[in-house]
Every structure is written in structure tokens, then in C-alpha cells.
Enzyme design. Structure first.
Site, PDB file in Angstrom:
ATOM      1  N   HIS A 131      43.217  88.077  35.536  1.00  0.00           N
ATOM      2  CA  HIS A 131      43.280  87.562  34.162  1.00  0.00           C
ATOM      3  C   HIS A 131      41.911  87.761  33.512  1.00  0.00           C
ATOM      4  O   HIS A 131      40.883  87.633  34.158  1.00  0.00           O
ATOM      5  CB  HIS A 131      43.630  86.062  34.165  1.00  0.00           C
ATOM      6  CG  HIS A 131      44.152  85.588  32.856  1.00  0.00           C
ATOM      7  ND1 HIS A 131      43.321  85.214  31.834  1.00  0.00           N
ATOM      8  CD2 HIS A 131      45.409  85.458  32.389  1.00  0.00           C
ATOM      9  CE1 HIS A 131      44.051  84.866  30.789  1.00  0.00           C
ATOM     10  NE2 HIS A 131      45.326  84.996  31.093  1.00  0.00           N
TER      11      HIS A 131
ATOM     12  N   ASP B  26      52.522  85.222  35.383  1.00  0.00           N
ATOM     13  CA  ASP B  26      53.622  86.184  35.540  1.00  0.00           C
ATOM     14  C   ASP B  26      54.021  86.416  36.983  1.00  0.00           C
ATOM     15  O   ASP B  26      54.997  87.120  37.249  1.00  0.00           O
ATOM     16  CB  ASP B  26      53.222  87.516  34.895  1.00  0.00           C
ATOM     17  CG  ASP B  26      53.045  87.355  33.402  1.00  0.00           C
ATOM     18  OD1 ASP B  26      51.969  87.652  32.877  1.00  0.00           O
ATOM     19  OD2 ASP B  26      53.988  86.857  32.766  1.00  0.00           O
TER      20      ASP B  26
HETATM   21  C1  SDX Z   1      49.085  87.678  30.512  1.00  0.00           C
HETATM   22  O1  SDX Z   1      45.096  86.966  27.738  1.00  0.00           O
HETATM   23  C2  SDX Z   1      45.975  86.135  28.079  1.00  0.00           C
HETATM   24  O2  SDX Z   1      45.793  84.932  27.959  1.00  0.00           O
HETATM   25  C3  SDX Z   1      47.274  86.743  28.613  1.00  0.00           C
HETATM   26  C4  SDX Z   1      48.301  85.754  29.115  1.00  0.00           C
HETATM   27  C5  SDX Z   1      48.862  84.895  28.002  1.00  0.00           C
HETATM   28  O3  SDX Z   1      49.383  83.815  28.313  1.00  0.00           O
HETATM   29  O4  SDX Z   1      48.853  85.358  26.824  1.00  0.00           O
HETATM   30  O5  SDX Z   1      47.731  84.936  30.116  1.00  0.00           O
HETATM   31  C6  SDX Z   1      49.506  86.483  29.721  1.00  0.00           C
HETATM   32  O6  SDX Z   1      49.027  88.750  29.978  1.00  0.00           O
HETATM   33  C7  SDX Z   1      48.674  87.480  31.955  1.00  0.00           C
HETATM   34  C8  SDX Z   1      48.174  88.801  32.631  1.00  0.00           C
HETATM   35  C9  SDX Z   1      49.387  89.605  33.021  1.00  0.00           C
HETATM   36  N1  SDX Z   1      48.991  90.949  33.491  1.00  0.00           N
HETATM   37  C10 SDX Z   1      49.067  91.316  34.785  1.00  0.00           C
HETATM   38  O7  SDX Z   1      49.392  90.559  35.696  1.00  0.00           O
HETATM   39  C11 SDX Z   1      48.785  92.786  35.021  1.00  0.00           C
HETATM   40  C12 SDX Z   1      47.824  92.933  36.218  1.00  0.00           C
HETATM   41  N2  SDX Z   1      46.544  92.406  35.843  1.00  0.00           N
HETATM   42  C13 SDX Z   1      45.564  93.334  35.316  1.00  0.00           C
HETATM   43  O8  SDX Z   1      46.029  94.442  34.650  1.00  0.00           O
HETATM   44  C14 SDX Z   1      44.326  92.653  34.748  1.00  0.00           C
HETATM   45  O9  SDX Z   1      43.961  91.701  35.645  1.00  0.00           O
HETATM   46  C15 SDX Z   1      44.402  92.034  33.371  1.00  0.00           C
HETATM   47  C16 SDX Z   1      44.921  93.004  32.357  1.00  0.00           C
HETATM   48  C17 SDX Z   1      45.272  90.827  33.385  1.00  0.00           C
HETATM   49  C18 SDX Z   1      42.966  91.627  32.992  1.00  0.00           C
HETATM   50  O10 SDX Z   1      42.266  92.790  32.803  1.00  0.00           O
HETATM   51  P1  SDX Z   1      40.670  92.747  32.524  1.00  0.00           P
HETATM   52  O11 SDX Z   1      40.194  91.398  32.191  1.00  0.00           O
HETATM   53  O12 SDX Z   1      40.369  93.852  31.563  1.00  0.00           O
HETATM   54  O13 SDX Z   1      40.080  93.031  33.948  1.00  0.00           O
HETATM   55  P2  SDX Z   1      39.798  94.468  34.457  1.00  0.00           P
HETATM   56  O14 SDX Z   1      41.005  95.325  34.256  1.00  0.00           O
HETATM   57  O15 SDX Z   1      38.493  94.896  33.888  1.00  0.00           O
HETATM   58  O16 SDX Z   1      39.667  94.205  36.031  1.00  0.00           O
HETATM   59  C19 SDX Z   1      38.454  93.745  36.564  1.00  0.00           C
HETATM   60  C20 SDX Z   1      38.401  94.368  37.943  1.00  0.00           C
HETATM   61  C21 SDX Z   1      38.656  95.873  37.928  1.00  0.00           C
HETATM   62  O17 SDX Z   1      37.942  96.413  39.020  1.00  0.00           O
HETATM   63  P3  SDX Z   1      36.501  97.147  38.685  1.00  0.00           P
HETATM   64  O18 SDX Z   1      36.778  98.214  37.634  1.00  0.00           O
HETATM   65  O19 SDX Z   1      35.604  96.037  38.169  1.00  0.00           O
HETATM   66  O20 SDX Z   1      36.068  97.717  40.012  1.00  0.00           O
HETATM   67  O21 SDX Z   1      39.467  93.806  38.761  1.00  0.00           O
HETATM   68  C22 SDX Z   1      40.384  94.840  39.107  1.00  0.00           C
HETATM   69  C23 SDX Z   1      40.141  96.019  38.186  1.00  0.00           C
HETATM   70  O22 SDX Z   1      40.440  97.240  38.853  1.00  0.00           O
HETATM   71  N3  SDX Z   1      41.717  94.286  38.897  1.00  0.00           N
HETATM   72  C24 SDX Z   1      42.752  94.430  39.716  1.00  0.00           C
HETATM   73  C25 SDX Z   1      43.794  93.702  39.107  1.00  0.00           C
HETATM   74  N4  SDX Z   1      43.382  93.169  37.953  1.00  0.00           N
HETATM   75  C26 SDX Z   1      42.094  93.543  37.823  1.00  0.00           C
HETATM   76  N5  SDX Z   1      42.888  95.083  40.887  1.00  0.00           N
HETATM   77  C27 SDX Z   1      44.120  95.008  41.454  1.00  0.00           C
HETATM   78  N6  SDX Z   1      45.178  94.344  40.940  1.00  0.00           N
HETATM   79  C28 SDX Z   1      45.035  93.675  39.776  1.00  0.00           C
HETATM   80  N7  SDX Z   1      46.078  92.991  39.262  1.00  0.00           N
END
Ligand code: SDX
Length: 429
Positions: free
Chosen positions: A306, A364
Site C-alpha cells: 500500500h 483487497d
Molecule cells: C487499494 O491509495 C489507497 O488508499 C488505495 C486503497 C483505497 O482504499 O482507496 O487502499 C485501495 O488500491 C489498495 C491497493 C490494492 N493494490 C494491490 O494490492 C496491487 C498490489 N500492490 C502494489 O501494486 C503496490 O503495493 C501498490 C500499488 C498498492 C502501492 O504501490 P507504491 O506505493 O507505488 O509502491 P511501489 O510500487 O513503489 O512498491 C514499493 C516496492 C517496490 O520495490 P522496489 O522498486 O522499491 O524495489 O515494493 C514492491 C515494489 O516492487 N512491491 C511489491 C508489491 N507492492 C510493492 N512487491 C511484490 N508484491 C507487491 N504487491
């Protein structure tokens, strides 16, 4: 609210910028005059360090795993109240008295029917259309049916549009579902509460009586509370940006619904369940954990991570409890998907990669298992999220419209394209 000032030195120039403090949470540096004073923009794609507005509606402490709606913890709202009470709180800022609640329920109930010609609008879609495509279209189409509540300068019309959207979303979502399975639309029943009405519109058929299961209705109502609002997330920011141009509320909510559909946002509940089904068994989990950690593999654990929560999403805890409640009520003793989810969570939370990156289950992760058990197809999961989030979008949209300092949102950019050059006629290229 105001605080002290901060100073920025750039190109030998020192610029003073006011620091504004809120009631709780991080203060902000007011950079509104930065460009005028330095000729420079700030740069923050993804808005990881940018506050886009001042708001009194929802507060999240991502490190502590705290979510407050108008100051009330989500755990207490989910435990003690119903979804329409949370709707009232988000819209009006205070918990309703018994008479205010009764009046609000009455007003919402009497806006649940949609214009009869909207049913014809649905006929234009293919039967296999994704319910979110149908919802985006039908919510936008509401602008064509409810002209008497599109003047955003009229507080009366703003409130009627708000009530219509909150009340009609369940009807439109149920119609989107019924249309894809080729069953007749079911009209709302005023004698039922909000969520029972929705369950009946989804699962009743003309051929027999439908009895709402009160345990499932209460569980789904709680799931709606968990999804109601969440600060300036991507879809809420979309609604605010669309609303800042003066677009009517139906168009703004259609824009928010479109944004929510993405798998990184509200589409994650559908993606998370598909991921659990793809993993299939506990034995396959290590392979997927390795894929999630592999920089060269685009695979991510859907339902994990998140932007704000760097601790457990408080909604996920309540969601997990609700999952067990629903599975017990339905007599589902061992759901293989739940086994995979629980083991995946256990392994991920003890894995160095996830600990270091502070990746926890979000709302989720468990919702899909619950909704599937209730009988919803995975394609309906994000539609249910949109149904519940409509009140949050509307509350944030109203707050923006009623903010006297509100202006059209218009970000700038860092330009890295071609400098000015002369046109070359095609014969000389
Ligand atoms: C919702 O914003 C909100 O409040 C949203 C929400 C709401 O109520 O409105 O809470 C609802 O959208 C919840 C999130 C649902 N999405 C997912 O579950 C999809 C999987 N999660 C990711 O795509 C990600 O965690 C996000 C999109 C939720 C957050 O993305 P960020 O903040 O841009 O974080 P990032 O992509 O920069 O990740 C940081 C690091 C990365 O590694 P590095 O590049 O630093 O080496 O963490 C890793 C990412 O690769 N990472 C993951 C991961 N999520 C982040 N690695 C593996 N699996 C994951 N799920």
C-alpha cells in the site's frame, strides 16, 4: 491551520514558504508561490510527498495502521454502525441522531429506483461486458437522466445528486450483474435495508421468493463500511480533479469508477482472487513468492502492499474476521483459497523482502474470498468496491466544491522533449 515557515535556497535565492499544520498528521509546506519566486516547479510523480488539498473527512496513519472517518476509528464504525450511518458521517461530519438516521435512511431508500429508460441503455452492451464497463457507462449516463441535479453551484442540487448516487449505485451494480447473466432486473424493495435490498436485487429471481440471509447482509454491509472512503487515493483524486473543472457529479463519479477499475487500485480484489486461484495450493506458494521478489518478473502479490499503510491495513484485519464469519454461516469448512491466502500471508509476513519493503495484506487480499463465497463472480468485486466508495467520492467532491479557495487542478511538468525546431515540408524529409 498555520505553523512556522521553511526556507529553500535555490540559484543563490532564498525563498520563505509557510508551514501549515493540521489537527493531526504531517504538516505541509505551502509551495504555491514557488514557481513565481524561483521559476521552478516541484517534481513528485505519483505524489508520494504531495498533499493535494486540505480535508476534514478521513485520516490515515500508515505507520500505525490507523484509519479515522471524521475522527472515528474504522474498527468502531464497522463494529457498531451500519453503512448508511457511515455515509451520513462522511457527508455531514457528525454521527446522526436516531431521528436523523431514520430520515437519511428514508431519503436514500426513496431514491433507489433508476429512470425506467436506463434499462434500455443497458441493452446496448454485450452480455459478456465487464460489469465495471457497464457501471462506468451507466453512471456517466445518469447525467442524461437527472438534469435537475447537475447544477453544482446549487447546494440543493448537490445534495440531491449525492443522494441519487448513493442510492442508485446498488441498483445499477445489480442491473450490471443481472444483465451479464441474462436474468431480469429486480426492482428495489423499500421495505428492505440498503444492503439487503442490494443482495435481493442481485440474487432474487421472479420464479421464487428470495429470503435475505441477515448474517450475509450484515457482513456485506460491514464490507461496504470498510470501502467507504480512504483519503486522497487515486480514484478520489480523479473525482476531485474532474470536479475542479465544474463537471457535473455523475460525470465525476464515472471518472472515479474508471480509475478504481485498475488492478493496482480497486481492481486488486478481482486480481487477488485470480492470483489465489492461479496459485491453487499451498505447495505452489514458494514459487509465487519468488516471482513477486524477482525484479525482472512483473508479477506482484495482489492484495499486498500500500502507498500509505506501512503496517497492517486495519481494514484487512476486519475483512479477515468477516471472511471467517461468512464461510462459517455458509457452512464452508475448508475453502482451499482461504488456506492458500492464510499460508501466503504467513509466509510473506515472515519473509525478509516483504518485511524490508513493509508489504502487508491490504483490504483487497481477503475481500475476494468473502465475495466469491457469497455468490458474486470475480468480475463483480470491483463493482462492489465502487458501490461502497461512491459515498467517499461524493463527500470529497462536495468538500472540494464548497471550499472557497477551490480552483481548477492543473499540474505542470518537467519537459524533456525536443527544443523548438522548424517544420520540414514532407518533400524534404
Ligand atoms: C487499494 O491509495 C489507497 O488508499 C488505495 C486503497 C483505497 O482504499 O482507496 O487502499 C485501495 O488500491 C489498495 C491497493 C490494492 N493494490 C494491490 O494490492 C496491487 C498490489 N500492490 C502494489 O501494486 C503496490 O503495493 C501498490 C500499488 C498498492 C502501492 O504501490 P507504491 O506505493 O507505488 O509502491 P511501489 O510500487 O513503489 O512498491 C514499493 C516496492 C517496490 O520495490 P522496489 O522498486 O522499491 O524495489 O515494493 C514492491 C515494489 O516492487 N512491491 C511489491 C508489491 N507492492 C510493492 N512487491 C511484490 N508484491 C507487491 N504487491
Amino acid at each position: 491551520m498555520s505553523g512556522t515557515t521553511s526556507q529553500l535556497s535555490v540559484d543563490g535565492k532564498t525563498v520563505d514558504m509557510a508551514i501549515k499544520t493540521g489537527s493531526i498528521g504531517p504538516s505541509v509546506i505551502d509551495i504555491a508561490k514557488l514557481y513565481a519566486q524561483t521559476g521552478m516547479f516541484t517534481y513528485d510523480p505519483g505524489f508520494t510527498s504531495t498533499a493535494s488539498c486540505e480535508s476534514e473527512i478521513t485520516y490515515i496513519d500508515g505507520d500505525a495502521g490507523v484509519l479515522l472517518h471524521r475522527g472515528y476509528p474504522i474498527e468502531q464504525l464497522a463494529e457498531h454502525g451500519d453503512f448508511l450511518e457511515t455515509c451520513y458521517l462522511l457527508l455531514y461530519g457528525e454521527l446522526p441522531t436516531a431521528s436523523q438516521k431514520a430520515d437519511f435512511d428514508y431519503r436514500v431508500t426513496r431514491h433507489t429506483m433508476v429512470h425506467e429508460q436506463m434499462a434500455r441503455f443497458f441493452q446496448g452492451f454485450r452480455r459478456d461486458a465487464h460489469p465495471m464497463a457497464v457501471l462506468v457507462g451507466s453512471i456517466g449516463a445518469m447525467s442524461a437522466f437527472y438534469h435537475d441535479s447537475t447544477d453544482i453551484s446549487d447546494p440543493q442540487q448537490r445534495m440531491i445528486a449525492s443522494m441519487r448516487l448513493i442510492a442508485k449505485m446498488p441498483t445499477l451494480a445489480a442491473m450490471a450483474y443481472k444483465y451479464t447473466i441474462g436474468q431480469p432486473f429486480v426492482y428495489p424493495l423499500n421495505s428492505l435495508d440498503y444492503t439487503s435490498n442490494f443482495l435481493r436485487m442481485c440474487f432474487a429471481v421472479p420464479a421464487e421468493e428470495y429470503k435475505v440471509n441477515p448474517v450475509l447482509s450484515r457482513a456485506l454491509d460491514r464490507i461496504f463500511i470498510l470501502h467507504a472512503d480512504h483519503e486522497q487515493n487515486a480514484s478520489t483524486s480523479t473525482v476531485r480533479l474532474a470536479g475542479s473543472s465544474g463537471a457535473n457529479p455523475f460525470a465525476c463519479i464515472a471518472a472515479g469508477t474508471a480509475c478504481l477499475w485498475g488492478p493496482a487500485h480497486g481492481g486488486a480484489n478481482e486480481a487477488a482472487l485470480k492470483m489465489l486461484m492461479e496459485i491453487g495450493s499451498v505447495e505452489n506458494i514458494p514459487k509465487y513468492i519468488a516471482k513477486a521478489k524477482d525484479k525482472n518478473d512483473p508479477f506482484r502479490l495482489m492484495g499486498f502492499g500500500h502507498r500509505v499503510y506501512k503496517n497492517y491495513d486495519p481494514r484487512a484485519k476486519i475483512m479477515q474476521k468477516t471472511t471467517h464469519e461468512v464461510l462459517n454461516e455458509l457452512g464452508i469448512k475448508d475453502d482451499p483459497l482461504l488456506d492458500v491466502a492464510i499460508e501466503l500471508e504467513r509466509i510473506a509476513l515472515s519473509d525478509e523482502y516483504f518485511i524490508e519493503k513493509k508489504l502487508y495484506p491490504n483490504i483487497d487480499f481477503y475481500s475476494g474470498i468473502t465475495l466469491k463465497a457469497m455468490g458474486f463472480p470475480t468480475t463483480m468485486f470491483t463493482a462492489l468496491f465502487a458501490l461502497a466508495r461512491t459515498v467517499g467520492w461524493i463527500a470529497q467532491w462536495k468538500e472540494m466544491i464548497e471550499d472557497p479557495s477551490q480552483r481548477i487542478g492543473r499540474p505542470r511538468q518537467l519537459y524533456t522533449g525536443a527544443p523548438q525546431r522548424e517544420y520540414t515540408p514532407i518533400g524534404r524529409r
